[in-house]
Design a protein around this motif. Structure first.
Motif, PDB file in Angstrom:
ATOM      1  N   GLY A  86       0.818  -1.212   0.000  1.00  0.00           N
ATOM      2  CA  GLY A  86       0.000   0.000   0.000  1.00  0.00           C
ATOM      3  C   GLY A  86       0.845   1.253   0.000  1.00  0.00           C
ATOM      4  O   GLY A  86       2.056   1.209   0.242  1.00  0.00           O
ATOM      5  N   PRO A  87       0.213   2.375  -0.247  1.00  0.00           N
ATOM      6  CA  PRO A  87       0.943   3.642  -0.330  1.00  0.00           C
ATOM      7  C   PRO A  87       1.288   4.257   1.022  1.00  0.00           C
ATOM      8  O   PRO A  87       1.730   5.407   1.081  1.00  0.00           O
ATOM      9  CB  PRO A  87      -0.014   4.535  -1.124  1.00  0.00           C
ATOM     10  CG  PRO A  87      -1.369   4.010  -0.809  1.00  0.00           C
ATOM     11  CD  PRO A  87      -1.187   2.516  -0.646  1.00  0.00           C
ATOM     12  N   PHE A 115       4.363   6.393   1.788  1.00  0.00           N
ATOM     13  CA  PHE A 115       4.450   7.808   1.435  1.00  0.00           C
ATOM     14  C   PHE A 115       3.833   8.727   2.493  1.00  0.00           C
ATOM     15  O   PHE A 115       3.821   9.948   2.323  1.00  0.00           O
ATOM     16  CB  PHE A 115       3.775   8.057   0.076  1.00  0.00           C
ATOM     17  CG  PHE A 115       4.403   7.275  -1.036  1.00  0.00           C
ATOM     18  CD1 PHE A 115       5.670   7.591  -1.510  1.00  0.00           C
ATOM     19  CD2 PHE A 115       3.741   6.196  -1.604  1.00  0.00           C
ATOM     20  CE1 PHE A 115       6.257   6.860  -2.540  1.00  0.00           C
ATOM     21  CE2 PHE A 115       4.315   5.462  -2.632  1.00  0.00           C
ATOM     22  CZ  PHE A 115       5.578   5.799  -3.094  1.00  0.00           C
ATOM     23  N   PHE A 117      -4.965   6.555  -4.891  1.00  0.00           N
ATOM     24  CA  PHE A 117      -3.775   7.286  -4.464  1.00  0.00           C
ATOM     25  C   PHE A 117      -3.319   8.210  -5.588  1.00  0.00           C
ATOM     26  O   PHE A 117      -3.025   7.745  -6.685  1.00  0.00           O
ATOM     27  CB  PHE A 117      -2.675   6.275  -4.114  1.00  0.00           C
ATOM     28  CG  PHE A 117      -1.392   6.884  -3.670  1.00  0.00           C
ATOM     29  CD1 PHE A 117      -1.295   7.520  -2.444  1.00  0.00           C
ATOM     30  CD2 PHE A 117      -0.267   6.826  -4.472  1.00  0.00           C
ATOM     31  CE1 PHE A 117      -0.099   8.082  -2.026  1.00  0.00           C
ATOM     32  CE2 PHE A 117       0.934   7.378  -4.064  1.00  0.00           C
ATOM     33  CZ  PHE A 117       1.018   8.009  -2.842  1.00  0.00           C
ATOM     34  N   ARG A 118      -3.325   9.489  -5.316  1.00  0.00           N
ATOM     35  CA  ARG A 118      -2.905  10.512  -6.290  1.00  0.00           C
ATOM     36  C   ARG A 118      -3.701  10.431  -7.597  1.00  0.00           C
ATOM     37  O   ARG A 118      -3.155  10.626  -8.674  1.00  0.00           O
ATOM     38  CB  ARG A 118      -1.415  10.415  -6.576  1.00  0.00           C
ATOM     39  CG  ARG A 118      -0.546  10.686  -5.371  1.00  0.00           C
ATOM     40  CD  ARG A 118       0.925  10.650  -5.725  1.00  0.00           C
ATOM     41  NE  ARG A 118       1.721  10.901  -4.534  1.00  0.00           N
ATOM     42  CZ  ARG A 118       2.924  10.407  -4.336  1.00  0.00           C
ATOM     43  NH1 ARG A 118       3.486   9.628  -5.240  1.00  0.00           N
ATOM     44  NH2 ARG A 118       3.578  10.694  -3.244  1.00  0.00           N
ATOM     45  N   ALA A 120      -5.908   2.844  -7.525  1.00  0.00           N
ATOM     46  CA  ALA A 120      -4.905   2.398  -6.559  1.00  0.00           C
ATOM     47  C   ALA A 120      -3.494   2.780  -7.005  1.00  0.00           C
ATOM     48  O   ALA A 120      -3.222   2.984  -8.187  1.00  0.00           O
ATOM     49  CB  ALA A 120      -5.006   0.884  -6.379  1.00  0.00           C
ATOM     50  N   ASP A 121      -2.609   2.839  -6.029  1.00  0.00           N
ATOM     51  CA  ASP A 121      -1.193   3.116  -6.257  1.00  0.00           C
ATOM     52  C   ASP A 121      -0.606   2.065  -7.209  1.00  0.00           C
ATOM     53  O   ASP A 121      -0.779   0.856  -6.986  1.00  0.00           O
ATOM     54  CB  ASP A 121      -0.471   3.067  -4.897  1.00  0.00           C
ATOM     55  CG  ASP A 121       1.031   3.023  -5.015  1.00  0.00           C
ATOM     56  OD1 ASP A 121       1.596   3.874  -5.717  1.00  0.00           O
ATOM     57  OD2 ASP A 121       1.643   2.128  -4.382  1.00  0.00           O
ATOM     58  N   THR A 124       1.575  -0.642  -5.600  1.00  0.00           N
ATOM     59  CA  THR A 124       0.770  -1.615  -4.868  1.00  0.00           C
ATOM     60  C   THR A 124       0.123  -2.598  -5.829  1.00  0.00           C
ATOM     61  O   THR A 124       0.086  -3.807  -5.570  1.00  0.00           O
ATOM     62  CB  THR A 124      -0.304  -0.885  -4.033  1.00  0.00           C
ATOM     63  OG1 THR A 124       0.346   0.032  -3.148  1.00  0.00           O
ATOM     64  CG2 THR A 124      -1.158  -1.856  -3.247  1.00  0.00           C
ATOM     65  N   THR A 170     -10.286  -0.932   0.428  1.00  0.00           N
ATOM     66  CA  THR A 170     -10.239   0.444  -0.025  1.00  0.00           C
ATOM     67  C   THR A 170     -11.074   1.313   0.900  1.00  0.00           C
ATOM     68  O   THR A 170     -12.149   0.903   1.344  1.00  0.00           O
ATOM     69  CB  THR A 170     -10.715   0.608  -1.487  1.00  0.00           C
ATOM     70  OG1 THR A 170     -10.687   1.999  -1.830  1.00  0.00           O
ATOM     71  CG2 THR A 170     -12.097   0.056  -1.720  1.00  0.00           C
ATOM     72  N   GLU A 197     -12.375  -1.321  -8.080  1.00  0.00           N
ATOM     73  CA  GLU A 197     -11.149  -1.121  -8.858  1.00  0.00           C
ATOM     74  C   GLU A 197     -11.276  -1.839 -10.194  1.00  0.00           C
ATOM     75  O   GLU A 197     -12.276  -2.484 -10.482  1.00  0.00           O
ATOM     76  CB  GLU A 197      -9.932  -1.654  -8.093  1.00  0.00           C
ATOM     77  CG  GLU A 197      -9.210  -0.629  -7.258  1.00  0.00           C
ATOM     78  CD  GLU A 197      -8.652   0.538  -8.053  1.00  0.00           C
ATOM     79  OE1 GLU A 197      -8.356   0.391  -9.259  1.00  0.00           O
ATOM     80  OE2 GLU A 197      -8.500   1.619  -7.475  1.00  0.00           O
ATOM     81  N   TRP A 224      -6.543   8.083   5.741  1.00  0.00           N
ATOM     82  CA  TRP A 224      -5.375   7.219   5.541  1.00  0.00           C
ATOM     83  C   TRP A 224      -4.947   6.503   6.809  1.00  0.00           C
ATOM     84  O   TRP A 224      -4.409   5.405   6.760  1.00  0.00           O
ATOM     85  CB  TRP A 224      -4.200   8.033   4.984  1.00  0.00           C
ATOM     86  CG  TRP A 224      -4.356   8.330   3.542  1.00  0.00           C
ATOM     87  CD1 TRP A 224      -4.687   9.526   2.978  1.00  0.00           C
ATOM     88  CD2 TRP A 224      -4.208   7.415   2.452  1.00  0.00           C
ATOM     89  NE1 TRP A 224      -4.769   9.406   1.608  1.00  0.00           N
ATOM     90  CE2 TRP A 224      -4.469   8.129   1.256  1.00  0.00           C
ATOM     91  CE3 TRP A 224      -3.886   6.068   2.371  1.00  0.00           C
ATOM     92  CZ2 TRP A 224      -4.406   7.533   0.002  1.00  0.00           C
ATOM     93  CZ3 TRP A 224      -3.824   5.480   1.120  1.00  0.00           C
ATOM     94  CH2 TRP A 224      -4.078   6.204  -0.051  1.00  0.00           C
TER      95      TRP A 224
END
Length: 181
Positions: free
Chosen positions: A7-8, A11, A74-75, A79-80, A83, A101, A136, A160
């Motif tokens: 997972g992110p 960060f 993420f961003r 999903a990232d 990941t 999620t 997703e 988060w």
């Protein structure tokens, strides 16, 4: 049972605290959590750059029995990508993958400018948008289902730092793969 914690979270402002909290939940349920920032044994040699990080994470994945992925967008809308790679890599090894999620909306709904043209949903550039009611991309959810895992989705948006769904996912791993003690 060793669980790779994909997972992110790496960060986040304090990724080591996030990893420690997830590992504590795994331990509470009788399993060992492996966070991407943990030093693998043996540590890959070479320069301490992106290639070493990649090699270390692949070594972690290879040393685990199952993967639990945070697939919270993420961003962007999805999903990232790191990941997602890790989930696919573990699935390619033939091992079970689970996910969660923090976003309750399905993928098509998150593509805000999507419009139905009578045949399919399309984004602003005219590209088709999946409409299966999934959280997703179908390949991610398909990999999770085919491996015997589950994908948990929040009923309401979560931050988060919230570990509610992560713990529920760890409990699902325990029920499906370890059994209750």
């Amino acid at each position: 049972m060793r669980i790779y914690l994909a997972g992110p979270e790496v960060f986040l402002p304090d990724p080591l605290a996030a990893g420690a909290a997830k590992k504590a939940i795994c331990a509470k349920h009788g399993m060992v959590g492996v966070f991407p920032l943990d030093a693998p044994a043996p540590m890959p040699s070479g320069p301490p750059d992106w290639r070493r990080i990649h090699a270390a994470n692949e070594a972690h994945i290879q040393g685990c029995d199952v993967l639990v992925a945070n697939l919270t967008p993420f961003r962007g809308l999805a999903a990232d990508p790191g990941t997602v790679f890790e989930l696919g890599y573990m699935r390619g090894l033939g091992r079970p993958v689970f996910g969660y999620t923090h976003v309750p909306h399905d993928y098509r709904t998150r593509v805000g400018e999507a419009r139905h043209d009578g045949a399919a949903w399309r984004d602003a550039e005219g590209l088709e948008v999946e409409d299966f009611g999934l959280a997703e991309n179908l390949m991610l959810e398909g990999a999770i289902a085919a491996s015997g895992g589950v994908l948990l989705r929040a009923e309401d948006g979560l931050g988060w730092q919230d570990l509610t769904l992560f713990e529920a996912c760890v409990m699902a791993v325990r029920r499906k793969l370890v059994g209750e003690l």
